[in-house]
Design an enzyme around this catalytic site. Structure first.
Site, PDB file in Angstrom:
ATOM      1  CB  SER A 108     -16.718 -59.110   3.439  1.00 46.07           C
ATOM      2  OG  SER A 108     -16.666 -59.763   4.685  1.00 46.07           O
ATOM      3  CG  HIS A 162     -17.503 -54.654   3.143  1.00 45.18           C
ATOM      4  ND1 HIS A 162     -18.081 -54.485   4.384  1.00 45.18           N
ATOM      5  CD2 HIS A 162     -16.743 -55.778   3.248  1.00 45.18           C
ATOM      6  CE1 HIS A 162     -17.695 -55.451   5.194  1.00 45.18           C
ATOM      7  NE2 HIS A 162     -16.874 -56.240   4.527  1.00 45.18           N
TER       8      HIS A 162
END
Length: 282
Positions: free
Chosen positions: A163, A220
């Protein structure tokens, strides 16, 4: 027939021939890239590797109960054994390779399905447009910075997933679109606008869900920051003013390297994860 002073069609042709990125982007948009080239990208190969690794982890470690791993994947011990981000092992046992290896790992079927679908849809396209080297730089180094952020802000958690690398890819893509904003010919400006909306929406939604349970918000955000920075480094020289862009690229590169060094030093000097986590994969 050509206009005596060079008509619009000639200028548009020159614009598309102005850079390798322009030609590649036009080629992908018009279907000039062969099926083989589209399929055998590094991005797609990475996706296949990620799926095979998850399959092997489940085969070796079994499926954990829903209470332990609600993403239909192996237990935490297996994730750590195969290279999950674990600050204790990184710092106390010098396993610094764990800052990169989590990019290839996923916590379960649900986790990998979302990431691989995004990468299959977007990763290969950007690799064809940007070039393999540029794509690898953005993808890998963004993922590494995301994992460094995770070590700093979430030192006692286990982290896996691509991610952070995907967020970096989206961040770099947004900068790439802004940089080339005026270079798109009139017939492709709708496509440009749609791409920007999709990218910004994807980034916003991902950030919104980054603070849910079992989601590594630090990876992230760290990956997104890394992608924006490496996007400037890689693409700024190809902007409207190449000289100014080159200067911006060099300065950003120096600043980005300093950021990585500072983050590394902070991890070494100040991050003190729980030593009991060292026994997790025993």
């Amino acid at each position: 027939r050509l206009h005596p002073r060079g008509g619009g069609s000639v200028d548009r042709g020159r614009g598309e021939r102005g850079s390798a990125g322009s030609r590649a982007e036009a080629g992908v948009a018009r279907g000039r890239i062969s099926c083989c080239e589209r399929f055998f990208t590094i991005s797609n190969i990475v996706c296949v590797a990620q799926v095979l690794i998850l399959y092997w982890m489940i085969r070796e470690g079994g499926l954990a109960s829903r209470e332990i791993n609600p993403l239909y994947g192996p237990p935490p011990q297996t994730l750590v054994t195969y290279g999950a981000k674990q600050a204790a092992k990184i710092i106390y046992e010098d396993e610094w390779w764990r800052l990169a290896s989590p990019i290839l790992l996923h916590a379960g079927v649900v986790h990998i399905a979302t990431n691989v679908l995004i990468q299959l849809r977007v990763g290969g396209y950007l690799e064809l447009v940007w070039g393999k080297f540029q794509w690898v730089v953005v993808y890998v180094l963004s993922g590494v910075l995301g994992n460094m952020a995770s070590v700093i802000f979430l030192p006692d958690t286990i982290g896996v997933g691509s991610s952070g690398a995907l967020m970096g890819m989206l961040g770099a893509w947004a900068f790439y679109i802004f940089l080339r904003w005026t270079k798109y010919p009139p017939e492709r400006r709708t496509e440009r606008n749609c791409q920007l909306i999709v990218v910004l929406t994807s980034i916003t939604l991902t950030i919104m869900f980054s603070f849910a349970d079992y989601v590594d918000w630090a990876a992230h955000l760290g990956g997104l920051i890394g992608g924006c920075l490496w996007g400037i480094v890689v693409f700024a020289p190809h902007g409207p003013n190449s000289k100014v862009g080159t200067v911006v690229s060099v300065l950003t590169f120096v600043g980005t390297v300093i950021l990585y060094v500072v983050a590394f030093a902070y991890i070494v000097l100040f991050v003190k994860p729980d030593r009991e986590l060292l026994d997790l994969d025993d």
